[in-house]
Design an enzyme around this catalytic site. Sequence first.
Site, PDB file in Angstrom:
ATOM      1  CB  THR A  46      -0.931  -0.024   1.233  1.00 52.09           C
ATOM      2  OG1 THR A  46      -1.791  -1.146   1.106  1.00 52.09           O
ATOM      3  CG2 THR A  46      -1.774   1.222   1.329  1.00 52.09           C
ATOM      4  CG  ASP A  78      -2.358  -7.458   3.938  1.00 50.44           C
ATOM      5  OD1 ASP A  78      -2.662  -6.573   4.758  1.00 50.44           O
ATOM      6  OD2 ASP A  78      -3.031  -7.697   2.918  1.00 50.44           O
ATOM      7  CD  GLU A 133      -3.680 -26.253  29.256  1.00 52.70           C
ATOM      8  OE1 GLU A 133      -4.747 -26.575  28.721  1.00 52.70           O
ATOM      9  OE2 GLU A 133      -3.301 -25.075  29.348  1.00 52.70           O
TER      10      GLU A 133
HETATM   11  C1  SIN Z   1      -1.066  -2.948   2.858  1.00 50.56           C
HETATM   12  O1  SIN Z   1       0.042  -2.753   2.407  1.00 50.56           O
HETATM   13  O2  SIN Z   1      -1.486  -2.268   3.806  1.00 50.56           O
HETATM   14  C2  SIN Z   1      -2.011  -3.984   2.349  1.00 50.56           C
HETATM   15  C3  SIN Z   1      -1.616  -4.619   1.090  1.00 50.56           C
HETATM   16  C4  SIN Z   1      -0.301  -5.319   1.184  1.00 50.56           C
HETATM   17  O3  SIN Z   1       0.007  -5.913   2.222  1.00 50.56           O
HETATM   18  O4  SIN Z   1       0.442  -5.269   0.206  1.00 50.56           O
END
Ligand code: SIN
Length: 353
Positions: free
Chosen positions: A39, A119, A310
């Site tokens: 982005t 991401d 556990e």
């Molecule tokens: C982002 O960059 O915020 C979302 C898209 C990506 O990870 O390239």
Amino acid sequence: MKKAVIYLFLSMLTLQIQAQSNANSKALPRVIILATGGTIAGAGESSTRAAYTAGKVPIDDLLNAVPQIHELASIKGEQIAKIGSQDMSIEVWLKLSKRINEIFKNNEADGIVVTHGTDTQEETAYFLDLTVQSDKPVVIVGAMRPSTAMSQDGNRNLLDAVTIAADPKSQGKGVVSAMNELIFDARDVTKTNTTGLSTFQSRNFGPIGLLYDGKVNYYYQSTRNPKEKFDVTKLTSLPRVDIVYGYADASPTTINAVVNDGAKGIVYAGMGNGNYNEAVGKALAEASKKGVTVCRAARAGSGRVTLENEVDDKALGFVVSDDLNPQKARVLLMLALTRTSDRDKIQQMFFEY
Ligand code: SIN
């Protein structure tokens, strides 16, 4: 005669100014910016709408948009990839890591900034943290709003990233992420919100530093920097590790499918302290017996997965992720499997790296 003196004086002045400007530009740290897309390089049709395409804007345009970075460092840009980070791959990780190691080995830069989608930024950050063989600063940066948006965050984040990469205080900090005026350790940082600007957090331990008024301030440092980084020089792929998500009444189908498909490791994003139901437990135990390394992690989002609490991990041949989230546990397990399949040694890496 008078003319000759004036000429001599002016020539000397010019030489002095030139020498001064050379000295100034020599004094600037050298920062290379490796662009991968995301982005931060996204472009939309309108400054007020959310829709955009990630990774569209080339590196030169990104750099031209923040002329202030040239006052902080002598900057060079390279385009490594032009993708949304959903498409980040092991191939690009290896390319990026090899290039960073080459830059530092050849003394081409004092610091590196990697521009990246948000991401999977945390996964790339941790991969680089485990594979870059240098104490010099590596800063990974992204943006939540595309470069064409009103009050976009990418320019500020890029300026901050260069500020961090150019600061000698950043030596020996491992790979850090610069987002929203905060500095995060690559191992701890995670994206916590799908669209919010303050999405990057270190849920267990908080940011290690912050930027204010163009200055870098560090407060903490992780003790978990691996002493011996993974050498990826000769690698063209990594052993396959899949993540399987735990939930109430889960069936073993996905586990059996990834085992049959050739996975060498499974990170199980278990409930609570890395728990699973009976059917899933049986499938994981069978996978482990077949030689697949099973790592219990947690879907909870923070806290540790504790060994032998556990679950009888030793008897089952399982390892635990400690406080790594499932996506980072996958990164470490893939790299660990390039060295060994000894479960005790792999567990030790999860406790130390
Ligand atoms: C982002 O960059 O915020 C979302 C898209 C990506 O990870 O390239």
